[in-house]
Design an enzyme around this catalytic site. Structure first.
Site, short mmCIF file in Angstrom:
data_model
loop_
_atom_site.label_atom_id
_atom_site.label_comp_id
_atom_site.label_asym_id
_atom_site.label_seq_id
_atom_site.Cartn_x
_atom_site.Cartn_y
_atom_site.Cartn_z
N GLN A 73 -4.14 -7.49 -5.71
CA GLN A 73 -4.41 -8.01 -4.37
C GLN A 73 -5.72 -7.40 -3.87
O GLN A 73 -5.83 -6.17 -3.73
CB GLN A 73 -3.29 -7.67 -3.38
CG GLN A 73 -3.54 -8.42 -2.07
CD GLN A 73 -2.64 -8.02 -0.92
OE1 GLN A 73 -2.56 -6.84 -0.59
NE2 GLN A 73 -1.99 -8.98 -0.31
N TYR A 91 -7.37 -7.82 8.32
CA TYR A 91 -8.47 -7.30 7.50
C TYR A 91 -9.63 -8.30 7.50
O TYR A 91 -9.61 -9.27 8.25
CB TYR A 91 -7.96 -6.92 6.11
CG TYR A 91 -6.87 -5.87 6.21
CD1 TYR A 91 -7.11 -4.67 6.88
CD2 TYR A 91 -5.58 -6.09 5.73
CE1 TYR A 91 -6.10 -3.72 7.04
CE2 TYR A 91 -4.58 -5.14 5.87
CZ TYR A 91 -4.85 -3.96 6.53
OH TYR A 91 -3.86 -3.03 6.71
N THR A 95 0.85 -1.18 0.00
CA THR A 95 0.00 0.00 0.00
C THR A 95 0.89 1.23 0.00
O THR A 95 1.77 1.35 0.85
CB THR A 95 -0.90 -0.04 1.25
OG1 THR A 95 -1.81 -1.13 1.10
CG2 THR A 95 -1.66 1.25 1.45
C1 LIG Z 1 4.89 0.32 2.79
C2 LIG Z 1 4.35 -1.07 2.96
C3 LIG Z 1 3.05 -1.34 2.58
C4 LIG Z 1 2.53 -2.66 2.68
N1 LIG Z 1 1.27 -2.91 2.22
C5 LIG Z 1 0.84 -4.21 2.13
C6 LIG Z 1 -0.39 -4.54 1.46
O1 LIG Z 1 -1.10 -3.67 0.89
N2 LIG Z 1 -0.75 -5.84 1.43
C7 LIG Z 1 0.00 -6.84 2.02
O2 LIG Z 1 -0.38 -8.02 1.97
N3 LIG Z 1 1.17 -6.55 2.65
C8 LIG Z 1 1.61 -5.27 2.69
N4 LIG Z 1 2.84 -5.00 3.26
C9 LIG Z 1 3.67 -6.11 3.77
C10 LIG Z 1 4.70 -6.55 2.73
O3 LIG Z 1 4.08 -7.10 1.57
C11 LIG Z 1 5.69 -7.60 3.28
O4 LIG Z 1 4.97 -8.69 3.78
C12 LIG Z 1 6.60 -7.05 4.38
O5 LIG Z 1 7.11 -5.77 4.06
C13 LIG Z 1 7.79 -8.01 4.64
O6 LIG Z 1 8.51 -8.24 3.43
P1 LIG Z 1 9.95 -7.55 3.15
O7 LIG Z 1 10.86 -7.99 4.28
O8 LIG Z 1 10.40 -8.06 1.82
O9 LIG Z 1 9.76 -6.06 3.17
C14 LIG Z 1 3.35 -3.70 3.20
C15 LIG Z 1 4.66 -3.40 3.61
C16 LIG Z 1 5.17 -2.12 3.48
C17 LIG Z 1 6.60 -1.85 3.86
#
Ligand SMILES: Cc1cc2nc3c(=O)[nH]c(=O)nc-3n(C[C@H](O)[C@H](O)[C@H](O)COP(=O)(O)O)c2cc1C
Length: 353
Positions: free
Chosen positions: A98, A180, A25
């Site tokens: 998504q 959610y 997001t």
């Molecule tokens: C800015 C931001 C927005 C996110 N928005 C969503 C989202 O809309 N839907 C979702 O399933 N996860 C969302 N996440 C979680 C990420 O998809 C992911 O699970 C999390 O950042 C861990 O992965 P990473 O270590 O590669 O960053 C968001 C994470 C961040 C940092």
């Protein structure tokens, strides 16, 4: 054993590599939850991912919880998403939508005047939420869905799935993490229902399974689900995540989802990847905290078929190339994660540029 840069098949989708962009997001949508031109730029820049999972997109106006988040429930949104998907495809990539219905997580200040905050039960989520109109606010007190209304909410997911395909998305992912709507049905503290969507574990997972049935009927071979067993985010409490996810995955096995996107559990005693491997027979996308070497190792160990990266994709639009060539990764600016406009969004450069 396949590596990070080898192709992989997820249902009907053929990915050119196993580096998936995780959903994020970013709050860059415009009025009426319509995607903006900078969103097209942002996704185009990241199209070398084997697959992009879009930011959470609301299946109906009631599903909006956060400010400036997009939807897939009206014609203007679909026209704008068509630009995004065309840009990604022209750049050689794949993108799935998504679907994120926030349920009780949200504020009326972030919603259209005629939208409601609905949930399994009238229990307010703890914590506050940012709104453009009125700053930080308490989460809305949701209205409990009547038994007879639930089929209509499921139909919203089906209709958004059809809209996603019509707008050029390659598939859809059900957002079933982070407290959610699907998780609000599965958790014990947010679901106090006494009908057949509450109480026992089979009843608490029923909503999610029925949503998946409706989505797969609309997009066979192109539907995935994202889970994070035991995640308490947004004030949900699941006393027995193992039992919940066993029931959910056994109950949806007949649908042959194209992928399961598994986020590492925050509970130390629960190995979500191993649990998913045992209970889910199709492909797994693994997430949370990976870098290039650890992702390659997880694939080599057979823990999953692909790995998703969220935060690394923010400041590294060419993440695939950087991982493949072992180039340095840039750091993102946390202050611009959710601010409007291109700053901290589309102005990160590719390596060597
Ligand atoms: C800015 C931001 C927005 C996110 N928005 C969503 C989202 O809309 N839907 C979702 O399933 N996860 C969302 N996440 C979680 C990420 O998809 C992911 O699970 C999390 O950042 C861990 O992965 P990473 O270590 O590669 O960053 C968001 C994470 C961040 C940092």
């Amino acid at each position: 054993m396949a590596g990070l840069f080898d192709p992989v098949q997820l249902g009907e989708l053929t990915l050119s590599n196993r580096v998936v962009m995780a959903p994020m997001t970013r709050s860059r949508a415009g009025a009426d939850s319509v995607p903006t031109a900078i969103m097209t730029d942002y996704y185009r820049q990241r199209a070398s991912a084997g697959l992009i999972v879009s930011e959470g997109i609301a299946p109906s106006r009631h599903g909006i919880g956060y400010c400036r988040t997009p939807g897939l429930y009206n014609a203007a949104q679909m026209v704008a998403w068509r630009e995004v998907t065309r840009a990604v495809h022209d750049a050689g990539g794949l993108i799935v939508a998504q679907l994120m219905h926030c349920g009780r997580v949200g504020s009326r200040f972030n919603k259209a005047a005629d939208a409601e905050t609905v949930a399994p039960s009238a229990v307010r989520a703890a914590g506050r939420i940012f709104t453009d109109a009125a700053g930080m606010q308490e989460q809305d007190l949701p209205r409990a869905l009547e038994s007879g209304e639930i089929q209509g909410v499921i139909e919203e997911y089906a209709s958004a799935t059809r809209n996603a395909l019509a707008a050029g998305f390659d598939g859809v992912e059900l957002h079933c993490t982070s407290g959610y709507l699907p998780m609000q049905f599965m958790a014990a503290n947010s679901n106090l229902r006494t009908d057949h969507y509450g109480g026992s574990t089979p009843n608490r997972v029923r909503f999610t399974i029925e949503v998946l049935e409706a989505m797969t009927a609309a997009a066979e071979g192109r539907v995935g689900m994202r889970i994070c067993p035991g995640n308490p985010f947004n004030d949900v409490l699941d006393p027995d995540p193992k039992e919940t996810y066993q029931a959910l995955l056994a109950g949806s096995a007949h649908l042959r989802l194209a992928w399961l996107h598994v986020v590492r559990s925050p509970l130390k005693e629960l190995d979500a990847f191993a649990l998913a491997r045992t209970l889910f027979k199709e492909s797994l996308i693994l997430n949370d905290g990976f870098d290039g070497p650890s992702a390659s190792q997880a694939l080599a160990e057979g823990q999953g078929e692909a790995v998703s990266f969220a935060r690394h994709f923010i400041a590294n639009p060419d993440l695939v190339r950087r991982l493949r060539e072992g180039l340095a990764l840039a750091e993102f600016d946390a202050k611009t994660l959710y601010t409007p406009g291109p700053k901290g969004y589309t102005d990160y450069s590719v390596s060597g540029a």
